[in-house]
Design a protein around this motif. Structure first.
Motif, PDB file in Angstrom:
ATOM      1  N   ARG A  14       0.846  -1.208   0.000  1.00  0.00           N
ATOM      2  CA  ARG A  14       0.000   0.000   0.000  1.00  0.00           C
ATOM      3  C   ARG A  14       0.874   1.248   0.000  1.00  0.00           C
ATOM      4  N   ASN A  15       1.865   1.257   0.867  1.00  0.00           N
ATOM      5  CA  ASN A  15       2.758   2.417   0.932  1.00  0.00           C
ATOM      6  C   ASN A  15       3.525   2.606  -0.379  1.00  0.00           C
ATOM      7  N   ASN A  18       1.194   4.222  -2.862  1.00  0.00           N
ATOM      8  CA  ASN A  18       1.015   5.638  -2.526  1.00  0.00           C
ATOM      9  C   ASN A  18       2.256   6.451  -2.874  1.00  0.00           C
ATOM     10  N   LYS A  21       2.501   7.045  -6.688  1.00  0.00           N
ATOM     11  CA  LYS A  21       1.674   8.158  -7.166  1.00  0.00           C
ATOM     12  C   LYS A  21       2.389   9.486  -6.948  1.00  0.00           C
ATOM     13  N   LYS A  22       2.974   9.648  -5.773  1.00  0.00           N
ATOM     14  CA  LYS A  22       3.681  10.898  -5.455  1.00  0.00           C
ATOM     15  C   LYS A  22       4.926  11.079  -6.318  1.00  0.00           C
TER      16      LYS A  22
END
Length: 89
Positions: A14-15, A18, A21-22
């Motif tokens: 999950r991290n 995320n 995306k960044k």
């Protein structure tokens, strides 16, 4: 690298999504990189399995439960068919 629990492994994935995306890393880039490490690199199977893994983590991030939902739908269909069979018999 140590041993992860299921929750720890999920949090790590999950991290990573995320962070991707960044960092402007596309899902396609992640899938391609995952396919490279498959036992049959660059095969349709490698891409399908990688995409499936990413889709599943994204679904869980969105608080969806696709496996549970599919199972419940199957049980509901079986019950409907069973009930329909009782009515027509």
């Amino acid at each position: 690298m140590g041993t992860f629990t299921q929750q720890g492994a999920f949090r790590k994935d999950r991290n990573a999504l995320n962070r991707a995306k960044k960092a402007d890393v596309s899902t396609a880039d992640i899938i391609n990189k995952m396919a490279e490490t498959h036992s049959k690199p660059n095969s349709a199977q490698a891409f399908a399995e990688a995409a499936g893994a990413v889709i599943h983590v994204e679904a869980n991030i969105n608080k969806e439960s696709p496996i549970h939902d599919a199972f419940e739908a199957i049980i509901e269909e079986r019950n409907s068919l069973s009930n329909a069979g009782r009515i027509t018999s």
